[in-house]
Scaffold this motif. Structure first.
Motif, PDB file in Angstrom:
ATOM      1  N   GLU A 244       0.855  -1.208   0.000  1.00 59.18           N
ATOM      2  CA  GLU A 244       0.000   0.000   0.000  1.00 59.18           C
ATOM      3  C   GLU A 244       0.884   1.249   0.000  1.00 59.18           C
ATOM      4  OE1 GLU A 244      -0.888  -2.497   2.690  1.00 59.18           O
ATOM      5  OE2 GLU A 244      -1.699  -3.318   0.850  1.00 59.18           O
ATOM      6  N   ASP A 245       1.984   1.187   0.795  1.00 63.59           N
ATOM      7  CA  ASP A 245       2.892   2.347   0.832  1.00 63.59           C
ATOM      8  C   ASP A 245       3.411   2.640  -0.567  1.00 63.59           C
ATOM      9  OD1 ASP A 245       2.695   2.501   3.556  1.00 63.59           O
ATOM     10  OD2 ASP A 245       4.465   1.254   3.938  1.00 63.59           O
ATOM     11  N   VAL A 246       3.823   1.572  -1.242  1.00 64.76           N
ATOM     12  CA  VAL A 246       4.423   1.739  -2.567  1.00 64.76           C
ATOM     13  C   VAL A 246       3.392   2.338  -3.531  1.00 64.76           C
ATOM     14  CG1 VAL A 246       5.501   0.548  -4.507  1.00 64.76           C
ATOM     15  CG2 VAL A 246       6.037  -0.162  -2.174  1.00 64.76           C
ATOM     16  N   SER A 247       2.154   1.822  -3.477  1.00 62.88           N
ATOM     17  CA  SER A 247       1.111   2.339  -4.375  1.00 62.88           C
ATOM     18  C   SER A 247       0.829   3.806  -4.077  1.00 62.88           C
ATOM     19  CB  SER A 247      -0.199   1.575  -4.214  1.00 62.88           C
ATOM     20  OG  SER A 247       0.047   0.218  -4.259  1.00 62.88           O
ATOM     21  N   ARG A 248       0.756   4.125  -2.790  1.00 68.38           N
ATOM     22  CA  ARG A 248       0.433   5.511  -2.407  1.00 68.38           C
ATOM     23  C   ARG A 248       1.516   6.472  -2.906  1.00 68.38           C
ATOM     24  NH1 ARG A 248       2.190   7.841   1.792  1.00 68.38           N
ATOM     25  NH2 ARG A 248       2.810   5.897   2.782  1.00 68.38           N
ATOM     26  N   LEU A 249       2.785   6.091  -2.704  1.00 67.49           N
ATOM     27  CA  LEU A 249       3.892   6.951  -3.123  1.00 67.49           C
ATOM     28  C   LEU A 249       3.947   7.086  -4.644  1.00 67.49           C
ATOM     29  CD1 LEU A 249       6.609   5.658  -0.665  1.00 67.49           C
ATOM     30  CD2 LEU A 249       5.758   7.995  -0.771  1.00 67.49           C
ATOM     31  N   THR A 250       3.646   5.974  -5.326  1.00 66.08           N
ATOM     32  CA  THR A 250       3.667   6.015  -6.788  1.00 66.08           C
ATOM     33  C   THR A 250       2.593   6.978  -7.301  1.00 66.08           C
ATOM     34  OG1 THR A 250       4.331   3.710  -6.749  1.00 66.08           O
ATOM     35  CG2 THR A 250       3.638   4.576  -8.866  1.00 66.08           C
ATOM     36  N   ALA A 251       1.411   6.894  -6.702  1.00 67.83           N
ATOM     37  CA  ALA A 251       0.313   7.778  -7.116  1.00 67.83           C
ATOM     38  C   ALA A 251       0.703   9.231  -6.859  1.00 67.83           C
ATOM     39  CB  ALA A 251      -0.957   7.418  -6.361  1.00 67.83           C
ATOM     40  N   ARG A 252       1.335   9.478  -5.730  1.00 70.67           N
ATOM     41  CA  ARG A 252       1.711  10.857  -5.399  1.00 70.67           C
ATOM     42  C   ARG A 252       2.727  11.398  -6.408  1.00 70.67           C
ATOM     43  NH1 ARG A 252       4.921  12.206  -0.055  1.00 70.67           N
ATOM     44  NH2 ARG A 252       6.557  11.934  -1.574  1.00 70.67           N
ATOM     45  N   PHE A 253       3.675  10.526  -6.771  1.00 70.90           N
ATOM     46  CA  PHE A 253       4.700  10.923  -7.750  1.00 70.90           C
ATOM     47  C   PHE A 253       4.032  11.251  -9.092  1.00 70.90           C
ATOM     48  CE2 PHE A 253       7.694   9.111 -11.054  1.00 70.90           C
ATOM     49  CZ  PHE A 253       8.488  10.250 -11.140  1.00 70.90           C
ATOM     50  N   ALA A 254       3.077  10.384  -9.492  1.00 70.75           N
ATOM     51  CA  ALA A 254       2.413  10.582 -10.781  1.00 70.75           C
ATOM     52  C   ALA A 254       1.686  11.927 -10.824  1.00 70.75           C
ATOM     53  CB  ALA A 254       1.438   9.438 -11.047  1.00 70.75           C
ATOM     54  N   MET A 255       1.188  12.360  -9.650  1.00 72.38           N
ATOM     55  CA  MET A 255       0.484  13.648  -9.586  1.00 72.38           C
ATOM     56  C   MET A 255       1.446  14.819  -9.806  1.00 72.38           C
ATOM     57  SD  MET A 255      -2.763  13.199  -8.626  1.00 72.38           S
ATOM     58  CE  MET A 255      -3.301  14.587  -7.622  1.00 72.38           C
ATOM     59  N   GLN A 256       2.709  14.589  -9.490  1.00 71.14           N
ATOM     60  CA  GLN A 256       3.645  15.720  -9.519  1.00 71.14           C
ATOM     61  C   GLN A 256       4.308  15.942 -10.873  1.00 71.14           C
ATOM     62  OE1 GLN A 256       5.148  14.501  -5.491  1.00 71.14           O
ATOM     63  NE2 GLN A 256       5.714  16.646  -5.436  1.00 71.14           N
TER      64      GLN A 256
END
Lengths: 150, 728
Positions: free
Chosen positions: B515-527
């Motif tokens: 879940e951590d990995v997915s959350r961080l990936t999504a955040r990166f994609a937003m940036q």
């Protein structure tokens, strides 16, 4: 001095490069610091300094012979943070009989010839710190302790 | 000197304040060559920045953690990454920003520019830094330009630049940097030209690619090449290449795109254009008085524009030109993509196949001569894979580094290693193996009778759930506590102790969840911008594979080594030689009835990870506080367990602090027991650091003399936030 110890050579070089150091004494657990002129013996087992017997530091060491000396090469610039080295010499002090051990006076005066009159005064004590350990700090946080043979 | 100089002022001021590149552009412009319009930010701007922000001392503190000559390349890279992040996160001091902003605004407005390094000494004849400092192409807007100026400044402290300066015995710490900002010329064809072939001979050399020149300079696009006689009439020798791609400007940077088929079929220059580029190069050589190396592009009007020029630093093949090696420290995305394909399609399957093929052979049935031949064969196979490991697998780790830099450039995170958390590690071989160990420990923990029996050295075969899983485990991984990973049936004393120790504490769970990995990936994609997103995701994917292989490649290689060990063990068994240190060659000789040869010294690419302790002298030396790199955050106190040989791992207890020279994946089975890790070998991306972060265990790496200065059994406090190890 054992030749195989690079770091002791570094300590020797630092001691040789400095004339003054900070003396830390304690009076019933209350710390007190003073700046004193010091000299080191060739084997680094002993550090010498002088003080008049009326001083607070002399009173403190008369009551508690455990002291520490801090010798460092700060230049009071920001570069000190990565460049400076410091060594703490810890051990016990004793007053030296100036007449009985003239070689100790010589070691001190070789480094501080201008303090000849001060050393000769009857009210001045020549004090030796017999070093139990050196604690060397460089690279900001790197600390190594050298315990000398008793 | 002013903060900003024109090219001609730069030429007058000289290289010390404006760098060689800016001074050369002034010289070109003065002599009537066409150069892109632009200006130079002098070294004063750099000094005002690092002085006004305190960055100068922060860099010094970073680089003085330990002496540079004791830092491994990976540690220098880590330091360079941290320094780069300092530049990214430290804005210009207000006064400097106030001075520069209107000047750049007025000069370039919103026009796209190139931001290039121009360091003093960079392009001198004696020590060229060509390709070691950064340049950025297609940057628009004052804010973006000034951000990229900071990145060019930061490249003064890149791993390659630092190590190259050290190599040239230049003062690493007094370096300075000017920057050129110049309008971007949208060249349809670009290239380099040497007025005389640096590899020898008396021809000139011209190389050309479609699109921007950066593709050629960084090795992404292979150029067509011409040798041109220096005397008239010009004789041209053309060396064509398969043309497939070109570098073009895209919003915020450049991108490698496929070449249209009609362009791919035609060389980028015709003979007349080759002649025009050559003429410019030769007249430049005459003016400068020395052979010249120039970068050029052809603008929309068909004119040759010179981007930069410098004296040729090497004529004749110079085996000592180390720049090539330093430049190879970073790899382009395109290069890594190709490497990935080779690793996934050839290397890893090859290793697995070799190992499984060897495993099928019944060693006990071979006669002595055939066994000797088999040992020899296995040794050759193993040495072959070690070479591949160094040549291909280790460089592939650059995939992680490339992504790290990309991530930091976009996100500007406070922690420059935040990107590692996006990489995940769910498929790591060593972690999967540890998970199976945890499962075995869990069976023991829940079954008091089994635990009692194991503690008393008794039977366990009746506990079928356990013995079945254990047999499977040994079959797959061997006895981890034996240096040869023996696949003997049954539970060795070492494995018994390890499992009991693991059963004595609650199960250690992985720290980083999916879940951590997915959350961080999504955040990166937003940036990232929508245009950047596909490339960003492609780079992340490559980094994940690179990260996983960083760990797994050792496990695969060890699978091959285990087969060699098995054959050697069989040889030794027949020789009944109790000496454990026989080499493969010695065993073969003895099996064939020959005399035992002298053991050769360790091969160049030895995988040995243990080092000898230094002899102690009369004075007792005790490390009290050692510094290294903070490689996994956290604080832990415990007993030092100093590992100097594989057997030391057997005594490892829960909560012990693992102190070693370098963790190899064959040692990581004790990590779930460890309170913290202290390692001599430095780096944020080494196995110890990766696995420590995975379990949330504090880790400090790059602790010089960790093994010799920390005594086994000492009480340690490990501060993984600051990289400090306290010894009591």
């Amino acid at each position: 001095m054992p030749e195989d110890h690079n770091q002791l050579r570094e300590i020797a070089a630092l001691l040789a490069s400095q004339k003054l150091c900070v003396l830390a004494t304690a009076d019933e657990g209350v710390p007190y610091t003073s700046i004193v002129a010091f000299a080191e013996t060739a084997d680094l087992h002993r550090l010498l300094f002088v003080t008049t017997r009326q001083t607070r530091k002399f009173r403190n060491i008369s009551g508690n012979s455990n002291v520490a000396l801090l010798i460092d090469n700060r230049t009071n610039t920001e570069e000190d943070l990565h460049n400076a080295a410091a060594v703490t010499a810890a051990g016990t002090v004793q007053e030296i009989d100036k007449d009985a051990q003239p070689e100790c006076s010589s070691v001190f005066l070789d480094k501080h010839p201008y303090l000849q009159d001060f050393l000769a005064a009857p009210t001045t004590a020549l004090v030796a710190l017999d070093v139990r350990s050196y604690i060397w700090v460089d690279h900001f946080q790197h600390v190594v302790q050298y315990d000398l043979p008793a | 000197m002013n903060l900003i100089a024109s090219y001609q002022e730069a030429h007058a001021a000289g290289s010390a304040e404006c760098g060689g590149k800016a001074a050369a552009l002034g010289f070109l412009q003065f002599n009537g060559f066409t150069v892109p319009e632009g200006l130079c930010l002098t070294c004063r701007a750099y000094r005002d920045y690092i002085g006004g922000t305190g960055l100068g001392e922060r860099i010094m503190m970073e680089l003085n953690r330990k002496p540079m000559d004791k830092m491994r390349w990976e540690e220098v890279w880590d330091a360079a990454l941290r320094i780069r992040n300092m530049f990214l996160r430290t804005p210009l001091p207000q006064e400097l920003a106030r001075s520069l902003t209107p000047l750049i605004e007025e000069h370039f407005g919103n026009r796209p520019v190139a931001v290039r390094s121009s360091a003093p000494g960079e392009d001198s004849g004696s020590g060229s830094f060509a390709g070691l400092h950064a340049s950025f192409v297609n940057i628009s807007g004052t804010e973006a330009i000034l951000e990229h100026v900071r990145l060019v400044w930061a490249s003064l402290w890149s791993d390659a630049a630092l190590m190259y300066r050290k190599e040239l015995k230049l003062d690493v710490f007094s370096a300075s940097m000017a920057v050129i900002i110049q309008e971007l010329v949208h060249g349809s064809v670009s290239g380099v030209a040497f007025s005389i072939d640096p590899a020898g001979g008396d021809n000139a050399v011209i190389e050309a690619v479609y699109g921007l020149n950066q593709g050629l300079v960084d090795g992404t696009v292979q150029p067509d090449r011409w040798k041109v006689s220096r005397k008239r009439p010009l004789r041209l020798e053309h060396y064509p290449v398969p043309r497939g791609s070109m570098l073009v400007p895209v919003p915020g940077g450049v991108r490698c795109v496929p070449l249209p088929p009609e362009a791919a079929a035609r060389p980028p220059l015709d003979d007349a254009q080759v002649g025009a580029v050559f003429d410019q190069c030769l007249s430049l050589e005459k003016l400068a008085g020395t052979p010249q190396d120039m970068e050029w592009t052809i603008n929309d009007a068909g004119a040759v524009v010179l981007l930069q020029a410098r004296p040729i630093t090497t004529t004749g093949s110079d085996p000592d030109d180390k720049r090539v090696w330093y430049r190879s420290l970073s790899r382009t995305f395109e290069n890594l993509k190709k490497l990935r394909e080779r690793i996934e399609k050839e290397i890893v399957p090859g290793m697995l196949q070799d190992a499984s093929q060897m495993a099928r052979l019944a060693l006990r049935e071979l006669n002595d001569q055939v066994l000797a031949a088999e040992i020899e064969h296995r040794n050759e196979v193993y040495q072959k894979w070690i070479k591949v490991y160094w040549d291909d697998l280790i460089p592939f780790a650059h995939g992680v580094r490339l992504f790290g830099q990309y991530y930091n450039d976009i996100v500007h995170p406070e922690n420059p290693y935040e990107f590692v958390d996006l990489l995940g590690s769910r498929d790591f071989q060593s972690l999967n193996r540890n998970q199976k160990l945890e499962e075995l420990a869990s069976i023991i923990r829940q079954d008091e009778k089994l635990m009692n029996s194991l503690q008393q050295g008794g039977e366990y075969e009746l506990f079928q759930a356990f013995s079945g899983k254990l047999a499977q485990f040994i079959e797959e991984y061997g006895d981890l506590t034996s240096p040869l990973l023996r696949r003997a049936s049954g539970l060795s004393a070492g494995m018994r102790k390890l499992l009991l120790e693991m059963a004595s504490r609650p199960e250690r769970k992985r720290h980083v969840t999916e879940e951590d990995v997915s959350r961080l990936t999504a955040r990166f994609a937003m940036q990232v911008t929508p245009e950047q997103l596909p490339q960003a995701m492609e780079m992340l994917e490559l980094a994940r594979v690179s990260y996983r292989l960083r760990d797994d490649d050792n496990v695969y290689l060890h699978g091959v080594e285990a087969q060699l060990n098995a054959a050697m063990l069989e040889g030794q068994r027949r020789l009944r030689d109790p000496a454990r240190e026989l080499t493969a060659e010695q065993i073969c000789a003895l099996l064939c009835g020959r005399e035992k040869p002298e053991a050769e010294s360790a091969p160049e690419h030895s995988m040995a990870v243990f080092t000898e302790q230094k002899p102690q002298s009369g004075i007792s030396v005790t490390a009290r506080q050692l510094t290294g790199q903070p490689s996994s955050p956290g604080l832990a106190t415990g007993r030092a367990r100093v590992i100097t040989c594989h057997e030391d791992l057997a005594g490892f207890c829960n909560g012990d602090i693992l102190v070693c020279d370098a963790i190899s994946p064959t040692m990581t089975f004790v990590v779930p027991l460890a309170g913290a890790i202290v390692e001599r070998r430095g780096g944020m991306l080494i196995h110890g650091a990766i696995i420590a972060r995975e379990y949330g265990i504090p880790c400090v790496t790059g602790v010089e003399d960790a093994v010799s200065e920390i005594k086994d059994g000492a009480n340690l406090t490990v501060d993984g936030f600051l990289g400090i190890v306290r010894v009591d």
